[in-house]
Design a protein around this motif. Structure first.
Motif, mmCIF file in Angstrom:
data_model
loop_
_atom_site.group_PDB
_atom_site.id
_atom_site.type_symbol
_atom_site.label_atom_id
_atom_site.label_comp_id
_atom_site.label_asym_id
_atom_site.label_seq_id
_atom_site.Cartn_x
_atom_site.Cartn_y
_atom_site.Cartn_z
ATOM 1 N N TYR A 62 0.831 -1.207 0.000
ATOM 2 C CA TYR A 62 0.000 0.000 0.000
ATOM 3 C C TYR A 62 0.866 1.258 0.000
ATOM 4 C CZ TYR A 62 -3.086 3.680 1.779
ATOM 5 O OH TYR A 62 -3.775 4.859 1.953
ATOM 6 N N LYS A 63 1.938 1.236 0.745
ATOM 7 C CA LYS A 63 2.831 2.395 0.800
ATOM 8 C C LYS A 63 3.432 2.669 -0.573
ATOM 9 C CE LYS A 63 3.926 1.184 5.579
ATOM 10 N NZ LYS A 63 4.962 0.724 6.523
ATOM 11 N N SER A 64 3.818 1.598 -1.239
ATOM 12 C CA SER A 64 4.363 1.745 -2.588
ATOM 13 C C SER A 64 3.306 2.284 -3.544
ATOM 14 C CB SER A 64 4.889 0.401 -3.080
ATOM 15 O OG SER A 64 5.351 0.490 -4.404
ATOM 16 N N ALA A 65 2.114 1.683 -3.506
ATOM 17 C CA ALA A 65 1.052 2.083 -4.437
ATOM 18 C C ALA A 65 0.619 3.519 -4.197
ATOM 19 C CB ALA A 65 -0.145 1.142 -4.298
ATOM 20 N N LEU A 66 0.462 3.912 -2.938
ATOM 21 C CA LEU A 66 -0.049 5.239 -2.610
ATOM 22 C C LEU A 66 0.795 6.335 -3.241
ATOM 23 C CD1 LEU A 66 -2.198 6.783 -0.877
ATOM 24 C CD2 LEU A 66 -0.444 6.914 0.901
ATOM 25 N N PHE A 67 2.100 6.203 -3.129
ATOM 26 C CA PHE A 67 2.972 7.256 -3.649
ATOM 27 C C PHE A 67 3.329 7.040 -5.120
ATOM 28 C CE2 PHE A 67 3.862 7.365 0.979
ATOM 29 C CZ PHE A 67 3.345 8.637 1.214
#
Length: 943
Positions: free
Chosen positions: A477-482
């Motif tokens: 999620y952290k990767s996708a969000l940014f």
């Protein structure tokens, strides 16, 4: 939470073994943990999002080893070879199929499938129109079904800020996707655009290497073929890191790539620049002199590079005790000329040299020997001659320093591009407000970038750190969000300044009611537009922006406000010119008055002046566009508390809702769809009352009641309260089946299909705090039951629960194949669905649903930084690099809402917004702006 992270929480420094064994962490596999501190003798701090070993043993089905022995073998260093792509299939290079994905396994949806229609005349009409557009008018098609963009699984983090054009670097370091001309892409690697390292000890060059695995047919005098086993790539937009372990040298280089994409910043975020910070670690017991040469061709690798008249010149700017020096590459085309600037920062201990011009089509031996001789370039004075037709030219800049034994040093280089005006409207880009529009800004842009990148990084860290350090959030999620934010800059984006002498009537037109803050807003923040997708060339496609707008309103809310003003202007104007629509073959006017347009135009035409580039359907009869305007108006007000904006938008909302009321043909308070694909699912026929459009309608009616209450408009409030009561009853009676809302009320074979997007209205209501108690539109028990059914059927019952939610599922657990779109997964819709689940307390289900899309796109299909609109279970995809996945930011808003950090509710109805209150454009940024500066809040441990 949110699924298994598999390889663990950390991807360690490139020389260490990550959890799970092996010698690296496959890209773009998201890994987050405490990073290593920088400083002498230590590895630079690197967030480990999207780490990619260049050799990669398990980088997914998109890569193959070209038949070489895997790491640990004895036959050399393997290198993942991205599959070439034709317009219809993708496979490994001939003779070298990938380990999991065979040739032809990943396919583009066949031409016309995304816009399938029963009429057999559509292909004929489309081809006739396409031939006229492309072959006679010599313009690009807004959707080109004949010449699709090939899939290349090579892309990394793009360079540049918002609206000034972008240059995308691949994960192997190549400069390979160019979008300097607004909305127009050139896909191609320019082989001369490279970084080269030179190491010298005791006055002798001991190592010189192009940091590229390529072995091109040009510049053969250079040392190519860097072994990919010794390099790793990481991406966390707007930054990226590449780590090079120079074989046999005990020297490690880390190139950190930084672009100024900073929330709530309306100056630096517009700059067309990128900085490359090279951290050099010397692990030897003796000093080493290190040079980094940055070479760049004059142009984008397109045919215009050979048009002649291009020239280069050196430049230097002195400020204080520091000097910035480099070369300007003037690209002198008749339309949209531009200048590239390659520069480096000269400070104590750093020497900058240059080569003004060389032939990138030749052997390059002179350049190579020049650097080899002393680790520097000859630095001639004066400008180069202009190229003749058929010639190309390039330049190089070199930064050199001495790194002490067991020490650490930094070299800083920058790339800037200055294309101040665009081909439509003769408008200047946003950055020209600060750096001028005369085409001579590249040196100043370079200096500014090198002087301010550290401040940019501090702001980026402050923004991202709360998310990255939150152990309750899954790594993917952290990767996708940014990383999904890449589209904010690389979506053909333009951010333009109004002319200084612009008058209100020039913006509004004759039919627009007074929008008192239109001109102040556009003068202060400019005009913003981005494409529906890199293959769907329409600016601000509104039915899709509805999903993506969460990223804009949460991070750059003034740009969302500006965009809404532009839409409001088009609503009340009309374009009576007749034209034939390709699906039906019927003729109707381009734009009807008092309806929301599909888009604000084609970048190959005059956007804002000529709207509705979309020719497939007459969208005046679409049921969702008007509603999406109303929903966004209140959502924007709720998040920003911009009262003047709400007052200006109120009469426009009333106008579009009056237009929408004509679709309530039986006066039951609920609109009906017209028996064709009359909404964002423009190939999925819907007839009668529908879960999607009916739900959006009821949500918009609720928001009309709320806005009327806030503004003290009792008459309108009473009107829509009555409609809401009738409509709610009709919606439940006609569509609720005890478990979920039917797709539509037509009674057709597929009317009972389970639509993943059936709660879209509830999604917006929940984001605005209008889903509880007496404000409730849809019974909470029904919403939860519908979401549980979607999770069971559309998510877990599709592809083993690993690919997100299919758009349509039959009650018996078989995907709805009545339309190509009903059997697709739309990534942006899935993120919105996940946000809705989180809002309703189904947090685990929400993260599991969204994770399937991330894993499929970024890992299994190798579509990093080109997330498509759609894919199917059988690895068929459609429309690369699409706007809608920006909806992932609605998940972040839902998470923040759950811990009380969401924006407060707007002023209570007992204190209506006074009609005469004045507020300057910069005043009261609202909770979104302040929350963004502090960084997103953590998810509570209870999640």
């Amino acid at each position: 939470m949110g699924g298994d992270d598999r390889d663990g929480a950390s991807c360690a420094h490139s020389r260490q073994t990550p959890p799970g064994g092996g010698q690296g962490c496959p890209w773009p596999y998201p890994q987050y943990t405490d990073t290593h501190g920088g400083g002498t003798g230590t590895a630079p701090a690197i967030p480990t999002a999207g780490r990619h070993p260049w050799w990669g043993d398990r980088v997914g089905p998109s890569l193959t080893h070209r038949g070489q022995t895997p790491p640990g073998g004895t036959q050399g260093c393997p290198w993942p070879y991205p599959h070439s792509a034709a317009s219809t299939s993708v496979g490994a290079q001939p003779g070298h199929p990938g380990p999991d994905l065979q040739q032809g396994d990943l396919r583009r949806a066949p031409p016309g499938s995304a816009v399938h229609h029963p009429s057999s005349w559509f292909p004929c009409r489309y081809f006739r129109w396409w031939y006229k557009k492309t072959c006679i008018e010599k313009k690009s098609a807004f959707i080109d079904l004949m010449c699709a963009v090939p899939l290349q699984q090579i892309y990394g983090c793009p360079l540049g800020g918002i609206g000034g054009g972008t240059i995308t670097r691949g994960w192997r370091g190549e400069f390979c996707r160019w979008q300097l001309n607004p909305g127009k892409y050139h896909y191609g690697t320019v082989i001369a655009d490279q970084f080269t390292v030179c190491l010298r000890r005791k006055g002798q060059t001991v190592y010189q290497q192009v940091l590229s695995v390529e072995k091109p047919s040009t510049l053969q005098g250079w040392n190519w073929g860097y072994c990919g086993h010794y390099a790793f790539y990481h991406a966390l937009y707007p930054r990226a890191w590449t780590v090079y372990e120079l074989p046999g040298q005990n020297v490690v280089l880390t190139c950190r790539q930084v672009s100024p994409v900073i929330p709530h910043d309306y100056k630096d975020s517009s700059l067309p620049v990128a900085v490359f910070i090279w951290e050099v670690e010397n692990g030897n017991e003796e000093p080493v002199e290190v040079s980094i040469m940055f070479s760049m061709q004059n142009g984008m690798g397109a045919k215009e590079d050979k048009s002649g008249g291009h020239w280069n010149e050196p430049f230097a700017l002195q400020e204080g005790g520091e000097r910035v020096a480099g070369v300007l590459l003037h690209h002198c085309t008749p339309t949209n000329p531009f200048t590239l600037a390659v520069a480096a920062r000269e400070k104590a201990g750093t020497v900058v040299t240059h080569l003004t011009a060389f032939d990138p089509a030749g052997s390059g031996r002179d350049v190579w020997q020049d650097l080899l001789q002393d680790g520097k370039l000859e630095s001639p004075t004066g400008e180069s001659r202009a190229t003749a037709k058929g010639e190309v030219t390039a330049a190089a800049v070199c930064a050199t320093c001495t790194v002490p034994a067991r020490g650490h040093q930094t070299l800083e280089l920058a790339l800037a591009w200055d294309m101040p005006r665009v081909h439509f409207g003769a408008l200047g880009r946003r950055y020209t407000r600060f750096f001028g529009s005369d085409g001579d800004a590249a040196p100043a842009l370079s200096r500014y970038a090198l002087a301010h990148y550290e401040e940019w990084e501090r702001k980026i860290d402050a923004w991202q750190k709360p998310v990255l350090e939150n152990s309750q959030l899954p790594s993917w999620y952290k990767s996708a969000l940014f990383n999904e934010l890449y589209f904010m800059t690389d979506g053909g984006t333009v951010w333009l300044e109004l002319p200084h002498d612009c008058l209100p009537q020039e913006l509004q037109g004759p039919g627009v009611a007074s929008l008192s803050h239109l001109l102040p807003v556009l003068r202060e923040y400019g005009r913003f537009a981005y494409l529906e997708g890199q293959e769907y060339r329409m600016y601000n496609t509104y039915d899709v922006h509805f999903y993506a707008s969460f990223a804009l309103v949460m991070l750059w809310p003034k740009l969302q406000i500006s965009l809404q003003y532009d839409i409001a202007v088009t609503v009340i104007n009309e374009d009576v010119e007749p034209r034939q629509y390709l699906m039906s073959g019927q003729t109707a006017q381009v734009k009807l008055k008092n309806v929301v347009p599909h888009d604000i135009g084609d970048p190959d035409d005059e956007p804002w002046q000529h709207v509705n580039a979309y020719l497939m359907h007459d969208t005046a009869n679409w049921k969702d566009l008007n509603l999406k305007f109303v929903l966004q108006v209140y959502r924007d007000y709720y998040l920003t508390h911009d009262a003047p904006y709400l007052r200006d938008m109120w009469p426009v909302c009333q106008a579009v809702m009056e237009s929408e009321l004509r679709f309530d043909t039986d006066n039951d308070g609920l609109i009906e769809n017209g028996g064709f694909a009359d909404q964002t699912y423009d190939a999925w026929v819907v007839n009668g009352a529908s879960a999607y459009c009916g739900g959006l309608w009821l949500a918009a009616v609720r928001m009309m009641c709320k806005m009327a209450e806030v503004l003290g408009d009792e008459e309108t409030q009473q009107k829509y309260s009555g409609i809401l009561q009738k409509g709610k009853e009709a919606f439940e009676r006609m569509l609720w089946n005890g478990k979920y809302y039917n797709y539509d009320s037509s009674g057709s074979d597929t009317s009972s299909s389970i639509m993943s997007d059936q709660c879209a209205g509830q999604w917006f209501l929940g984001a605005c705090g209008l889903d509880q108690g007496e404000l409730e539109v849809f019974p909470k028990s029904h919403v939860i039951s519908a979401l549980q059914t979607i999770f069971e059927k559309n998510v877990m019952g599709f592809a083993g629960g690993t690919m997100g939610a299919v758009n349509g599922m039959r009650p018996d657990g078989v995907p709805d194949t009545s339309s190509v779109q009903s059997s697709e997964v739309w990534i942006g819709v899935v993120y919105a669905l996940a946000a809705t689940m989180i809002q309703e307390g189904m947090v685990q289900e929400g993260f599991h649903t969204a994770e399937g899309c991330y894993r499929t796109v970024w890992e299994q299909l190798g579509m990093a930084f080109q997330t498509p609109e759609a894919y199917c279970e059988k690895k068929v995809y459609r429309s690369l690099a699409y706007m809608r996945p920006l909806s992932i930011w609605s998940m972040q808003l839902a998470l923040e809402s759950r811990v009380g950090r969401a924006p407060c509710a707007p002023p209570p109805s007992s204190s209506p917004v006074p009609g005469g209150t004045k507020q300057s454009i910069g005043d009261s940024p609202g909770p979104v702006a302040s929350a963004g500066r502090q960084g997103p809040c953590p998810v509570p441990p209870s999640l």
